[in-house]
Design a protein around this motif. Structure first.
Motif, PDB file in Angstrom:
ATOM      1  N   VAL A 196     165.634  31.191  99.919  1.00 45.20           N
ATOM      2  CA  VAL A 196     164.393  31.870 100.296  1.00 45.20           C
ATOM      3  C   VAL A 196     163.559  30.980 101.216  1.00 45.20           C
ATOM      4  N   ASP A 197     163.466  29.692 100.900  1.00 43.61           N
ATOM      5  CA  ASP A 197     162.720  28.759 101.749  1.00 43.61           C
ATOM      6  C   ASP A 197     163.316  28.684 103.157  1.00 43.61           C
ATOM      7  N   GLU A 198     164.660  28.658 103.240  1.00 45.49           N
ATOM      8  CA  GLU A 198     165.316  28.610 104.547  1.00 45.49           C
ATOM      9  C   GLU A 198     165.038  29.884 105.341  1.00 45.49           C
ATOM     10  N   MET A 199     165.065  31.036 104.660  1.00 48.29           N
ATOM     11  CA  MET A 199     164.765  32.292 105.346  1.00 48.29           C
ATOM     12  C   MET A 199     163.333  32.299 105.867  1.00 48.29           C
ATOM     13  N   VAL A 200     162.410  31.747 105.079  1.00 49.95           N
ATOM     14  CA  VAL A 200     161.014  31.670 105.512  1.00 49.95           C
ATOM     15  C   VAL A 200     160.898  30.770 106.730  1.00 49.95           C
ATOM     16  N   ARG A 201     161.593  29.619 106.704  1.00 45.98           N
ATOM     17  CA  ARG A 201     161.556  28.707 107.859  1.00 45.98           C
ATOM     18  C   ARG A 201     162.123  29.383 109.100  1.00 45.98           C
ATOM     19  N   GLN A 202     163.231  30.111 108.939  1.00 45.19           N
ATOM     20  CA  GLN A 202     163.823  30.801 110.084  1.00 45.19           C
ATOM     21  C   GLN A 202     162.889  31.881 110.618  1.00 45.19           C
ATOM     22  N   ALA A 203     162.233  32.583 109.699  1.00 41.00           N
ATOM     23  CA  ALA A 203     161.280  33.609 110.130  1.00 41.00           C
ATOM     24  C   ALA A 203     160.113  32.967 110.874  1.00 41.00           C
ATOM     25  N   GLU A 204     159.639  31.824 110.365  1.00 40.29           N
ATOM     26  CA  GLU A 204     158.560  31.105 111.048  1.00 40.29           C
ATOM     27  C   GLU A 204     159.028  30.609 112.407  1.00 40.29           C
ATOM     28  N   LEU A 205     160.270  30.116 112.480  1.00 40.11           N
ATOM     29  CA  LEU A 205     160.810  29.659 113.760  1.00 40.11           C
ATOM     30  C   LEU A 205     160.940  30.823 114.737  1.00 40.11           C
ATOM     31  N   GLU A 206     161.344  31.964 114.221  1.00 32.23           N
ATOM     32  CA  GLU A 206     161.461  33.139 115.092  1.00 32.23           C
ATOM     33  C   GLU A 206     160.087  33.531 115.622  1.00 32.23           C
ATOM     34  N   ASP A 207     159.072  33.463 114.752  1.00 33.55           N
ATOM     35  CA  ASP A 207     157.705  33.746 115.207  1.00 33.55           C
ATOM     36  C   ASP A 207     157.277  32.730 116.257  1.00 33.55           C
ATOM     37  N   LEU A 208     157.600  31.460 116.018  1.00 30.16           N
ATOM     38  CA  LEU A 208     157.258  30.441 117.010  1.00 30.16           C
ATOM     39  C   LEU A 208     157.991  30.680 118.324  1.00 30.16           C
ATOM     40  N   ARG A 209     159.247  31.080 118.258  1.00 27.59           N
ATOM     41  CA  ARG A 209     159.999  31.390 119.487  1.00 27.59           C
ATOM     42  C   ARG A 209     159.340  32.531 120.246  1.00 27.59           C
ATOM     43  N   LYS A 210     158.905  33.556 119.512  1.00 28.79           N
ATOM     44  CA  LYS A 210     158.230  34.678 120.167  1.00 28.79           C
ATOM     45  C   LYS A 210     156.940  34.219 120.828  1.00 28.79           C
ATOM     46  N   GLN A 211     156.187  33.368 120.140  1.00 28.02           N
ATOM     47  CA  GLN A 211     154.947  32.859 120.711  1.00 28.02           C
ATOM     48  C   GLN A 211     155.214  32.029 121.955  1.00 28.02           C
ATOM     49  N   VAL A 212     156.263  31.210 121.933  1.00 23.36           N
ATOM     50  CA  VAL A 212     156.607  30.403 123.105  1.00 23.36           C
ATOM     51  C   VAL A 212     157.032  31.297 124.259  1.00 23.36           C
ATOM     52  N   ASP A 213     157.819  32.333 123.963  1.00 22.34           N
ATOM     53  CA  ASP A 213     158.228  33.267 125.013  1.00 22.34           C
ATOM     54  C   ASP A 213     157.026  33.991 125.604  1.00 22.34           C
ATOM     55  N   GLU A 214     156.094  34.379 124.753  1.00 21.97           N
ATOM     56  CA  GLU A 214     154.873  35.025 125.247  1.00 21.97           C
ATOM     57  C   GLU A 214     154.071  34.059 126.106  1.00 21.97           C
ATOM     58  N   ALA A 215     154.009  32.800 125.700  1.00 24.64           N
ATOM     59  CA  ALA A 215     153.271  31.810 126.485  1.00 24.64           C
ATOM     60  C   ALA A 215     153.955  31.566 127.829  1.00 24.64           C
ATOM     61  N   ARG A 216     155.286  31.597 127.849  1.00 23.45           N
ATOM     62  CA  ARG A 216     156.002  31.414 129.123  1.00 23.45           C
ATOM     63  C   ARG A 216     155.755  32.573 130.063  1.00 23.45           C
ATOM     64  N   SER A 217     155.724  33.774 129.547  1.00 16.39           N
ATOM     65  CA  SER A 217     155.563  34.946 130.398  1.00 16.39           C
ATOM     66  C   SER A 217     154.093  35.278 130.649  1.00 16.39           C
ATOM     67  N   PHE A 218     153.176  34.453 130.213  1.00 14.99           N
ATOM     68  CA  PHE A 218     151.750  34.704 130.392  1.00 14.99           C
ATOM     69  C   PHE A 218     151.399  34.565 131.868  1.00 14.99           C
ATOM     70  N   ASN A 219     150.796  35.579 132.441  1.00 11.35           N
ATOM     71  CA  ASN A 219     150.383  35.569 133.837  1.00 11.35           C
ATOM     72  C   ASN A 219     148.866  35.613 133.858  1.00 11.35           C
ATOM     73  N   LEU A 220     148.260  34.515 134.270  1.00  8.29           N
ATOM     74  CA  LEU A 220     146.806  34.397 134.245  1.00  8.29           C
ATOM     75  C   LEU A 220     146.156  35.411 135.176  1.00  8.29           C
ATOM     76  N   ALA A 221     146.726  35.616 136.342  1.00  2.20           N
ATOM     77  CA  ALA A 221     146.141  36.556 137.297  1.00  2.20           C
ATOM     78  C   ALA A 221     146.127  37.975 136.725  1.00  2.20           C
ATOM     79  N   THR A 222     147.215  38.371 136.098  1.00  3.27           N
ATOM     80  CA  THR A 222     147.284  39.711 135.517  1.00  3.27           C
ATOM     81  C   THR A 222     146.288  39.853 134.373  1.00  3.27           C
ATOM     82  N   GLN A 223     146.210  38.853 133.510  1.00  2.16           N
ATOM     83  CA  GLN A 223     145.266  38.911 132.399  1.00  2.16           C
ATOM     84  C   GLN A 223     143.820  38.953 132.908  1.00  2.16           C
ATOM     85  N   PHE A 224     143.532  38.174 133.938  1.00  5.09           N
ATOM     86  CA  PHE A 224     142.183  38.169 134.514  1.00  5.09           C
ATOM     87  C   PHE A 224     141.861  39.543 135.093  1.00  5.09           C
ATOM     88  N   GLU A 225     142.820  40.127 135.799  1.00  5.26           N
ATOM     89  CA  GLU A 225     142.613  41.449 136.381  1.00  5.26           C
ATOM     90  C   GLU A 225     142.411  42.493 135.291  1.00  5.26           C
TER      91      GLU A 225
END
Length: 160
Positions: A50-79
């Protein structure tokens, strides 16, 4: 865990002594100990999984956050923040087409084909005329003397 006190353990021991008997009690306790050990091992393994599954789920969430941060476009968000419905952009009619610059024109000139070669030059015909007599050089005339300037009434050079 099970919240069993000493009094409950004493009651269970007395009942086990009476039901199992004193001769088979040590073997029964060893068997119960093995089962408890196996149950604890299974619980520990389950908890680690269960602990390993929680860590993997947290890692998956972190991966999603990193992917969102990579695809973040400041100009689009500002607009989106300044003009969420696009009304301002449409009102100003912003032209997004790139306009050619002097550098682009130079690049296009480099890509243009070279002009065709000119035909060979034709010789220029010369006119033959009678020679013109050249006059002797004239000496320059001596400079004329300059006329004196009239003196003004308030001339300070005359006062001396």
């Amino acid at each position: 865990m099970l919240d069993i006190g000493w009094s409950e353990i004493a009651v269970i021991a007395v009942v086990a002594l009476l039901v199992i008997g004193p001769k088979d009690l040590p073997r029964a306790l060893a068997t119960v100990g093995k089962w408890v050990r196996k149950a604890r091992m299974l619980a520990r393994e389950f908890q680690s999984n269960v602990d390993e599954m929680v860590r993997q789920a947290e890692l998956e969430d972190l991966r999603k956050q990193v992917d969102e941060a990579r695809s973040f476009n400041l100009a689009t968000q500002f607009e989106k923040t300044v003009d969420p419905d696009g009304g301002l952009r449409n009102a100003l009619k912003v032209d997004d087409t790139p306009r050619p610059t002097a550098v682009d024109a130079g690049r296009e000139a480099d890509k243009a084909p070279a002009p065709a070669a000119l035909p060979p030059a034709q010789p220029v015909p010369t006119l033959e005329a009678d020679p013109v007599p050249v006059a002797a050089p004239v000496a320059p005339a001596a400079p004329a003397e300059a006329a004196p300037l009239p003196k003004a009434a308030g001339d300070t050079a005359a006062r001396g």
